[in-house]
Scaffold this active site. Structure first.
Site, PDB file in Angstrom:
ATOM      1  N   GLY A  62       0.763  -1.241   0.000  1.00  0.00           N
ATOM      2  CA  GLY A  62       0.000   0.000   0.000  1.00  0.00           C
ATOM      3  C   GLY A  62       0.793   1.290   0.000  1.00  0.00           C
ATOM      4  CG  ASP A  82      -1.910  -6.927  -4.381  1.00  0.00           C
ATOM      5  OD1 ASP A  82      -1.020  -6.123  -4.744  1.00  0.00           O
ATOM      6  OD2 ASP A  82      -1.691  -8.155  -4.261  1.00  0.00           O
ATOM      7  CG  ASP A  99      -5.653 -13.146 -10.596  1.00  0.00           C
ATOM      8  OD1 ASP A  99      -5.017 -12.355 -11.317  1.00  0.00           O
ATOM      9  OD2 ASP A  99      -5.442 -14.368 -10.577  1.00  0.00           O
ATOM     10  CG  ASP A 124       4.461  -0.969  -8.104  1.00  0.00           C
ATOM     11  OD1 ASP A 124       5.358  -1.040  -8.950  1.00  0.00           O
ATOM     12  OD2 ASP A 124       4.684  -0.989  -6.875  1.00  0.00           O
ATOM     13  CE  LYS A 164       6.784  -3.272 -10.784  1.00  0.00           C
ATOM     14  NZ  LYS A 164       7.087  -3.385  -9.371  1.00  0.00           N
TER      15      LYS A 164
HETATM   16  C1  LIG Z   1       5.792  -4.590  -6.279  1.00  0.00           C
HETATM   17  S1  LIG Z   1       4.364  -5.178  -5.449  1.00  0.00           S
HETATM   18  C2  LIG Z   1       3.361  -3.748  -5.338  1.00  0.00           C
HETATM   19  C3  LIG Z   1       3.805  -2.711  -4.332  1.00  0.00           C
HETATM   20  C4  LIG Z   1       2.722  -1.679  -4.092  1.00  0.00           C
HETATM   21  N1  LIG Z   1       2.331  -0.984  -5.301  1.00  0.00           N
HETATM   22  C5  LIG Z   1       3.083  -0.659  -3.057  1.00  0.00           C
HETATM   23  O1  LIG Z   1       3.099   0.536  -3.378  1.00  0.00           O
HETATM   24  O2  LIG Z   1       3.277  -1.030  -1.893  1.00  0.00           O
HETATM   25  C6  LIG Z   1       3.525  -6.076  -6.712  1.00  0.00           C
HETATM   26  C7  LIG Z   1       2.144  -6.540  -6.310  1.00  0.00           C
HETATM   27  O3  LIG Z   1       1.518  -7.131  -7.436  1.00  0.00           O
HETATM   28  C8  LIG Z   1       0.569  -8.070  -6.915  1.00  0.00           C
HETATM   29  N2  LIG Z   1       0.118  -8.977  -7.982  1.00  0.00           N
HETATM   30  C9  LIG Z   1       0.884  -9.770  -8.772  1.00  0.00           C
HETATM   31  N3  LIG Z   1       0.103 -10.447  -9.648  1.00  0.00           N
HETATM   32  C10 LIG Z   1      -1.181 -10.063  -9.412  1.00  0.00           C
HETATM   33  C11 LIG Z   1      -2.436 -10.393 -10.018  1.00  0.00           C
HETATM   34  N4  LIG Z   1      -2.514 -11.276 -11.015  1.00  0.00           N
HETATM   35  N5  LIG Z   1      -3.550  -9.780  -9.552  1.00  0.00           N
HETATM   36  C12 LIG Z   1      -3.478  -8.889  -8.520  1.00  0.00           C
HETATM   37  N6  LIG Z   1      -2.321  -8.549  -7.905  1.00  0.00           N
HETATM   38  C13 LIG Z   1      -1.181  -9.131  -8.340  1.00  0.00           C
HETATM   39  C14 LIG Z   1       1.358  -8.779  -5.826  1.00  0.00           C
HETATM   40  O4  LIG Z   1       0.491  -9.425  -4.912  1.00  0.00           O
HETATM   41  C15 LIG Z   1       2.133  -7.616  -5.210  1.00  0.00           C
HETATM   42  O5  LIG Z   1       1.480  -7.108  -4.067  1.00  0.00           O
END
Ligand SMILES: C[S@@+](CC[C@H](N)C(=O)[O-])C[C@H]1O[C@@H](n2cnc3c(N)ncnc32)[C@H](O)[C@@H]1O
Length: 222
Positions: A62, A82, A99, A124, A164
């Protein structure tokens, strides 16, 4: 083997504690260092405005959600999506556990928006990195395609997108398609991105809004 993974975790924790952005995030009460990437982008382009409706994809824990929530204020909203939970709750944050690769999320977003559109979409998202860069890039492209579909359905004309991605020749094709959807397209590597990381943010300004019909499939158990 267990000892090795312990060592790896220890090293990872050590490196994290030496990271100035991680320390600054802790001091400022941000759930993650990613907050500073969005702050940099915001400082340079002022993508989010008070009162905006922001969709934050890949939001957990977050950091970026917190930044967006501060900017949109009481009149705006941040819809944070997420598969994992957020470490932050605020009145202007709506957490949607979902998802982006599933069909159910489209329905949930439709329910939240009630016929309105997002002003800004921030993604992201990144898959879990297994160490295989080729696989990471492939999975990231799949996520980007899913985000682009969500944007074409729910982003208002004139809106802004921040995505990203990871540098790779196979990103070019997506970039060309994405870039054509906007009046202006930029690529940006934040100073707060980790050293040696190949992440890059793609920014689209002024969504052209050529709204094709994207069918929302009936919700499945995905
Ligand atoms: C780099 S982290 C994000 C960090 C966040 N934006 C922050 O500011 O704290 C990447 C995120 O992508 C989520 N993620 C990856 N694949 C996903 C999907 N298919 N659907 C939803 N979330 C996903 C992961 O659970 C993870 O929390």
């Amino acid at each position: 083997m267990a000892e090795q993974s312990e060592m790896t975790k220890e090293r990872w924790l050590q490196r994290r504690s030496e990271d100035p952005f991680w320390r600054k995030a802790k001091e400022m009460g941000y759930p993650s260092r990613a907050a500073f990437k969005l702050l940099e982008i915001q400082k340079r382009w002022r993508i989010i405005k008070p009162g905006d409706k922001v969709l934050d994809l890949g939001a957990a824990p977050g950091g970026m959600t917190a930044v967006a929530s501060e900017i949109v204020g009481d009149d705006g909203v941040v819809v944070a999506v997420d598969v994992n939970p957020l470490q932050i709750t605020r009145p202007n944050i709506v957490y949607v556990k979902g998802d982006v690769l599933g069909t159910r999320l489209m329905h949930e977003l439709q329910n939240v928006l009630k016929g309105e559109f997002f002003d800004v979409v921030v993604s992201d998202l990144s898959p879990h990195h297994s160490g295989d860069y080729g696989l990471l890039v492939e999975q990231q492209l799949e996520l980007l395609e899913a985000v682009w579909t969500i944007c074409r359905k729910f982003l208002r004309r004139g809106g802004t997108v921040v995505l990203k991605a990871f540098e790779h020749p196979s990103l070019r094709r997506f970039e060309r398609k994405f870039g054509r959807g906007f009046r202006k397209f930029e690529r940006y590597v934040p100073h707060s991105s980790k050293k040696g990381s190949s992440e890059i943010f793609l920014l689209g300004f002024g969504y052209r809004g050529v709204r094709e019909f994207i069918r929302v499939e009936p919700a499945s158990a995905s």
